[in-house]
Write an enzyme that holds these catalytic residues in place. Structure first.
Site, PDB file in Angstrom:
ATOM      1  N   ARG A  63      -0.588 -14.808   3.777  1.00  0.00           N
ATOM      2  CA  ARG A  63      -1.272 -14.158   4.911  1.00  0.00           C
ATOM      3  C   ARG A  63      -0.460 -14.317   6.203  1.00  0.00           C
ATOM      4  NH1 ARG A  63      -6.129 -10.987   4.486  1.00  0.00           N
ATOM      5  NH2 ARG A  63      -6.886 -11.869   6.436  1.00  0.00           N
ATOM      6  N   HIS A  79      -1.747  -5.434   1.588  1.00  0.00           N
ATOM      7  CA  HIS A  79      -2.989  -6.195   1.408  1.00  0.00           C
ATOM      8  C   HIS A  79      -2.597  -7.564   0.876  1.00  0.00           C
ATOM      9  CE1 HIS A  79      -6.902  -7.590   0.130  1.00  0.00           C
ATOM     10  NE2 HIS A  79      -6.312  -7.949  -1.005  1.00  0.00           N
ATOM     11  N   ASN A 121      -1.472  -0.395   7.565  1.00  0.00           N
ATOM     12  CA  ASN A 121      -0.854  -1.701   7.808  1.00  0.00           C
ATOM     13  C   ASN A 121      -0.045  -2.217   6.620  1.00  0.00           C
ATOM     14  OD1 ASN A 121      -2.941  -2.325   6.152  1.00  0.00           O
ATOM     15  ND2 ASN A 121      -3.956  -3.757   7.541  1.00  0.00           N
ATOM     16  N   LYS A 150       0.841  -1.197   0.000  1.00  0.00           N
ATOM     17  CA  LYS A 150       0.000   0.000   0.000  1.00  0.00           C
ATOM     18  C   LYS A 150       0.883   1.257   0.000  1.00  0.00           C
ATOM     19  CE  LYS A 150      -3.838  -2.305   2.497  1.00  0.00           C
ATOM     20  NZ  LYS A 150      -4.499  -2.437   3.825  1.00  0.00           N
ATOM     21  N   TYR A 169     -11.949  -2.558  -2.607  1.00  0.00           N
ATOM     22  CA  TYR A 169     -12.613  -2.605  -1.303  1.00  0.00           C
ATOM     23  C   TYR A 169     -14.114  -2.427  -1.532  1.00  0.00           C
ATOM     24  CZ  TYR A 169      -8.257  -2.780   1.359  1.00  0.00           C
ATOM     25  OH  TYR A 169      -7.059  -3.178   1.906  1.00  0.00           O
ATOM     26  N   THR A 197      -4.086  -8.264  10.733  1.00  0.00           N
ATOM     27  CA  THR A 197      -4.571  -7.024  10.113  1.00  0.00           C
ATOM     28  C   THR A 197      -4.275  -5.801  10.981  1.00  0.00           C
ATOM     29  OG1 THR A 197      -6.370  -8.295   9.141  1.00  0.00           O
ATOM     30  CG2 THR A 197      -6.647  -5.906   9.174  1.00  0.00           C
ATOM     31  N   GLU A 229      -9.541 -10.714  -7.275  1.00  0.00           N
ATOM     32  CA  GLU A 229      -8.621  -9.575  -7.141  1.00  0.00           C
ATOM     33  C   GLU A 229      -7.534  -9.591  -8.212  1.00  0.00           C
ATOM     34  OE1 GLU A 229      -9.166  -8.816  -2.336  1.00  0.00           O
ATOM     35  OE2 GLU A 229      -7.290  -9.676  -3.059  1.00  0.00           O
TER      36      GLU A 229
HETATM   37  P1  ADP Z   1      -7.223  -7.646   5.707  1.00  0.00           P
HETATM   38  O1  ADP Z   1      -6.506  -6.518   4.994  1.00  0.00           O
HETATM   39  O2  ADP Z   1      -6.329  -8.260   6.769  1.00  0.00           O
HETATM   40  O3  ADP Z   1      -7.796  -8.691   4.793  1.00  0.00           O
HETATM   41  P2  ADP Z   1      -9.892  -6.461   5.995  1.00  0.00           P
HETATM   42  O4  ADP Z   1     -10.115  -6.788   4.552  1.00  0.00           O
HETATM   43  O5  ADP Z   1     -10.927  -6.916   6.954  1.00  0.00           O
HETATM   44  O6  ADP Z   1      -8.459  -6.995   6.503  1.00  0.00           O
HETATM   45  O7  ADP Z   1      -9.774  -4.885   6.161  1.00  0.00           O
HETATM   46  C1  ADP Z   1      -9.266  -4.114   5.112  1.00  0.00           C
HETATM   47  C2  ADP Z   1      -8.359  -3.041   5.649  1.00  0.00           C
HETATM   48  O8  ADP Z   1      -9.145  -2.107   6.409  1.00  0.00           O
HETATM   49  C3  ADP Z   1      -7.273  -3.476   6.611  1.00  0.00           C
HETATM   50  O9  ADP Z   1      -6.157  -4.005   5.939  1.00  0.00           O
HETATM   51  C4  ADP Z   1      -6.966  -2.177   7.333  1.00  0.00           C
HETATM   52  O10 ADP Z   1      -6.072  -1.373   6.551  1.00  0.00           O
HETATM   53  C5  ADP Z   1      -8.318  -1.469   7.373  1.00  0.00           C
HETATM   54  N1  ADP Z   1      -9.093  -1.555   8.616  1.00  0.00           N
HETATM   55  C6  ADP Z   1      -9.777  -2.615   9.045  1.00  0.00           C
HETATM   56  N2  ADP Z   1     -10.425  -2.335  10.192  1.00  0.00           N
HETATM   57  C7  ADP Z   1     -10.163  -1.048  10.504  1.00  0.00           C
HETATM   58  C8  ADP Z   1     -10.556  -0.160  11.568  1.00  0.00           C
HETATM   59  N3  ADP Z   1     -11.360  -0.533  12.568  1.00  0.00           N
HETATM   60  N4  ADP Z   1     -10.071   1.089  11.538  1.00  0.00           N
HETATM   61  C9  ADP Z   1      -9.279   1.491  10.547  1.00  0.00           C
HETATM   62  N5  ADP Z   1      -8.881   0.706   9.508  1.00  0.00           N
HETATM   63  C10 ADP Z   1      -9.302  -0.546   9.490  1.00  0.00           C
END
Ligand code: ADP
Length: 165
Positions: free
Chosen positions: A90, A130, A127, A10, A50, A96, A141
């Protein structure tokens, strides 16, 4: 069992100069990078990545913040292939939520803040990475981010060692 998965470094990862560090970890693990590019996307494209699914899981506000996050700068996108690649990637990526991600994972080594902190700042959790959550999501994707002619079929020198005969 040989799967393909999508990884995005990202904009925070790119702007922090950690592209090489991330790629090295997948290379070291013996996974094969079969597609790689740097792209800047707009919010319309980010909304295709997303989708409403994230809103259902994390809330619409988080989804909106994610669209801002993904459009803050360039992204390095890659398709990674390997045995159980979706799950293995993963695991390397880590939890996450950065504050929960274990040392040794990408998020655990390079990020630390929490959902609570991010929500207070009205921003998405930075973070860095992705990685597709499951095989079905990976297929969708990969089709979104890459065209077929951007994916390369080649043999790695160490493939017999990792995959068997
Ligand atoms: P992952 O990326 O681990 O698959 P998700 O698809 O559930 O997780 O979430 C997408 C992204 O949303 C996460 O990678 C993170 O950057 C962001 N995110 C998730 N939950 C929160 C939250 N409560 N507050 C802020 N950002 C969040």
């Amino acid at each position: 069992m040989i799967q393909r998965t999508l990884v995005l470094i990202k904009p925070d990862g790119v702007m922090r100069g950690l592209v090489g560090e991330v790629i090295k970890r997948f290379d070291n693990k013996g996974l094969k990078i079969i597609g790689l590019k740097m792209v800047c996307i707009d919010k319309e494209f980010a909304a295709k990545h997303y989708t409403e699914d994230v809103a259902k899981r994390r809330g619409e506000k988080v989804r909106m913040m994610l669209l801002d996050y993904l459009t803050e700068g360039p992204i390095v996108a890659m398709v990674i292939e390997g045995v159980h690649a979706v799950n293995v990637v993963r695991i390397i990526t880590g939890d996450t939520e950065p504050s929960k991600a274990l040392p040794g994972t990408i998020r655990g080594d390079f990020t630390h803040h929490s959902f609570h902190y991010a929500d207070g700042k009205e921003m998405s959790t930075k973070n860095m990475i992705h990685a597709s959550a499951n095989v079905e999501e990976a297929e969708k994707e990969i089709l979104l981010w890459f065209s077929i002619d951007e994916l390369y079929d080649y043999k790695k020198a160490d493939e017999i060692f990792h995959y068997g005969k």
